[in-house]
Design a protein around this motif. Structure first.
Motif, PDB file in Angstrom:
ATOM      1  N   ILE A 288      20.880 -69.348  40.834  1.00 35.29           N
ATOM      2  CA  ILE A 288      21.571 -68.215  41.456  1.00 35.29           C
ATOM      3  C   ILE A 288      22.069 -68.597  42.845  1.00 35.29           C
ATOM      4  N   ALA A 289      21.195 -69.228  43.608  1.00 37.59           N
ATOM      5  CA  ALA A 289      21.545 -69.613  44.981  1.00 37.59           C
ATOM      6  C   ALA A 289      20.945 -70.984  45.251  1.00 37.59           C
ATOM      7  N   TRP A 290      21.684 -71.797  45.996  1.00 39.17           N
ATOM      8  CA  TRP A 290      21.308 -73.183  46.191  1.00 39.17           C
ATOM      9  C   TRP A 290      21.186 -73.491  47.677  1.00 39.17           C
ATOM     10  N   MET A 291      20.114 -74.167  48.046  1.00 42.46           N
ATOM     11  CA  MET A 291      19.905 -74.678  49.408  1.00 42.46           C
ATOM     12  C   MET A 291      19.919 -73.567  50.469  1.00 42.46           C
ATOM     13  N   LEU A 292      19.036 -72.589  50.307  1.00 42.52           N
ATOM     14  CA  LEU A 292      18.943 -71.489  51.262  1.00 42.52           C
ATOM     15  C   LEU A 292      17.790 -71.704  52.229  1.00 42.52           C
ATOM     16  N   GLU A 293      17.996 -71.270  53.461  1.00 39.42           N
ATOM     17  CA  GLU A 293      16.914 -71.207  54.437  1.00 39.42           C
ATOM     18  C   GLU A 293      15.951 -70.099  53.981  1.00 39.42           C
ATOM     19  N   PRO A 294      14.669 -70.161  54.361  1.00 43.50           N
ATOM     20  CA  PRO A 294      13.723 -69.114  53.947  1.00 43.50           C
ATOM     21  C   PRO A 294      14.176 -67.697  54.299  1.00 43.50           C
ATOM     22  N   ARG A 295      14.774 -67.511  55.482  1.00 42.14           N
ATOM     23  CA  ARG A 295      15.228 -66.165  55.860  1.00 42.14           C
ATOM     24  C   ARG A 295      16.379 -65.684  54.975  1.00 42.14           C
ATOM     25  N   GLU A 296      17.321 -66.586  54.659  1.00 41.38           N
ATOM     26  CA  GLU A 296      18.426 -66.230  53.770  1.00 41.38           C
ATOM     27  C   GLU A 296      17.916 -65.892  52.372  1.00 41.38           C
ATOM     28  N   LEU A 297      16.947 -66.655  51.910  1.00 40.46           N
ATOM     29  CA  LEU A 297      16.344 -66.408  50.608  1.00 40.46           C
ATOM     30  C   LEU A 297      15.675 -65.039  50.592  1.00 40.46           C
ATOM     31  N   TRP A 298      14.973 -64.707  51.651  1.00 40.40           N
ATOM     32  CA  TRP A 298      14.314 -63.402  51.773  1.00 40.40           C
ATOM     33  C   TRP A 298      15.343 -62.273  51.705  1.00 40.40           C
ATOM     34  N   GLN A 299      16.471 -62.438  52.396  1.00 38.17           N
ATOM     35  CA  GLN A 299      17.515 -61.414  52.374  1.00 38.17           C
ATOM     36  C   GLN A 299      18.079 -61.240  50.967  1.00 38.17           C
ATOM     37  N   LEU A 300      18.312 -62.333  50.274  1.00 34.89           N
ATOM     38  CA  LEU A 300      18.855 -62.266  48.920  1.00 34.89           C
ATOM     39  C   LEU A 300      17.877 -61.592  47.961  1.00 34.89           C
ATOM     40  N   VAL A 301      16.616 -61.966  48.032  1.00 34.41           N
ATOM     41  CA  VAL A 301      15.618 -61.395  47.131  1.00 34.41           C
ATOM     42  C   VAL A 301      15.405 -59.910  47.435  1.00 34.41           C
ATOM     43  N   ASN A 302      15.451 -59.525  48.688  1.00 40.08           N
ATOM     44  CA  ASN A 302      15.361 -58.092  49.025  1.00 40.08           C
ATOM     45  C   ASN A 302      16.526 -57.327  48.420  1.00 40.08           C
ATOM     46  N   THR A 303      17.718 -57.905  48.457  1.00 45.27           N
ATOM     47  CA  THR A 303      18.880 -57.268  47.851  1.00 45.27           C
ATOM     48  C   THR A 303      18.690 -57.126  46.345  1.00 45.27           C
ATOM     49  N   LEU A 304      18.163 -58.165  45.699  1.00 43.98           N
ATOM     50  CA  LEU A 304      17.896 -58.086  44.258  1.00 43.98           C
ATOM     51  C   LEU A 304      16.882 -56.989  43.943  1.00 43.98           C
ATOM     52  N   CYS A 305      15.866 -56.833  44.789  1.00 38.50           N
ATOM     53  CA  CYS A 305      14.870 -55.779  44.577  1.00 38.50           C
ATOM     54  C   CYS A 305      15.494 -54.399  44.712  1.00 38.50           C
ATOM     55  N   ILE A 306      16.369 -54.223  45.676  1.00 40.67           N
ATOM     56  CA  ILE A 306      17.046 -52.934  45.846  1.00 40.67           C
ATOM     57  C   ILE A 306      17.913 -52.635  44.638  1.00 40.67           C
ATOM     58  N   LEU A 307      18.645 -53.638  44.151  1.00 43.41           N
ATOM     59  CA  LEU A 307      19.459 -53.441  42.953  1.00 43.41           C
ATOM     60  C   LEU A 307      18.599 -53.107  41.744  1.00 43.41           C
ATOM     61  N   ASP A 308      17.452 -53.749  41.645  1.00 42.95           N
ATOM     62  CA  ASP A 308      16.540 -53.472  40.533  1.00 42.95           C
ATOM     63  C   ASP A 308      16.037 -52.040  40.594  1.00 42.95           C
ATOM     64  N   ILE A 309      15.679 -51.580  41.786  1.00 43.78           N
ATOM     65  CA  ILE A 309      15.208 -50.204  41.961  1.00 43.78           C
ATOM     66  C   ILE A 309      16.308 -49.210  41.586  1.00 43.78           C
ATOM     67  N   LEU A 310      17.546 -49.537  41.934  1.00 45.89           N
ATOM     68  CA  LEU A 310      18.667 -48.647  41.630  1.00 45.89           C
ATOM     69  C   LEU A 310      19.159 -48.779  40.195  1.00 45.89           C
ATOM     70  N   GLY A 311      18.567 -49.693  39.423  1.00 47.94           N
ATOM     71  CA  GLY A 311      18.955 -49.858  38.025  1.00 47.94           C
ATOM     72  C   GLY A 311      20.084 -50.830  37.803  1.00 47.94           C
ATOM     73  N   GLY A 312      20.437 -51.591  38.802  1.00 41.38           N
ATOM     74  CA  GLY A 312      21.569 -52.503  38.683  1.00 41.38           C
ATOM     75  C   GLY A 312      21.250 -53.836  38.037  1.00 41.38           C
ATOM     76  N   LEU A 313      19.967 -54.128  37.773  1.00 38.03           N
ATOM     77  CA  LEU A 313      19.611 -55.399  37.143  1.00 38.03           C
ATOM     78  C   LEU A 313      19.201 -55.214  35.695  1.00 38.03           C
ATOM     79  N   LYS A 314      19.638 -54.146  35.080  1.00 39.85           N
ATOM     80  CA  LYS A 314      19.317 -53.921  33.673  1.00 39.85           C
ATOM     81  C   LYS A 314      20.027 -54.962  32.827  1.00 39.85           C
ATOM     82  N   ASN A 315      19.342 -55.384  31.785  1.00 39.73           N
ATOM     83  CA  ASN A 315      19.954 -56.293  30.835  1.00 39.73           C
ATOM     84  C   ASN A 315      20.559 -55.458  29.708  1.00 39.73           C
ATOM     85  N   ASP A 316      21.863 -55.271  29.729  1.00 39.61           N
ATOM     86  CA  ASP A 316      22.523 -54.415  28.759  1.00 39.61           C
ATOM     87  C   ASP A 316      22.621 -55.066  27.380  1.00 39.61           C
TER      88      ASP A 316
END
Length: 81
Positions: A49-77
């Motif tokens: 999904i993402a390549w060569m990220l600093e730990p802080r950038e990785l944290w930001q990306l994973v937090n965004t994925l969690c928010i999308l998951d909570i909102l139902g945006g990561l459903k496997n249709d």
């Protein structure tokens, strides 16, 4: 926060995302790869999904994925109930 704290939080969030994906019958978990230079890759199954990220950038990306998951945006249709 320091890099180790970011990575600990990322691992906790990925565990949460993986638990939710198992509930949705998805067998492809999120995982991390650490490079010797201290940067990280974020993978979903065999896909990078993402390549060569600093730990802080990785944290930001994973937090965004969690928010999308909570909102139902990561459903496997493609999964039939």
């Amino acid at each position: 926060m320091n890099n180790n704290e970011y990575i600990e939080l990322v691992e906790k969030k990925l565990d949460q995302l993986n638990a939710n994906s198992l509930k949705a019958n998805s067998i492809m978990p999120f995982s991390l790869n650490r490079h010797l230079n201290g940067l990280y890759d974020l993978n979903y199954g065999m896909d990078v999904i993402a390549w060569m990220l600093e730990p802080r950038e990785l944290w930001q990306l994973v937090n965004t994925l969690c928010i999308l998951d909570i909102l139902g945006g990561l459903k496997n249709d493609n999964v039939e109930a």
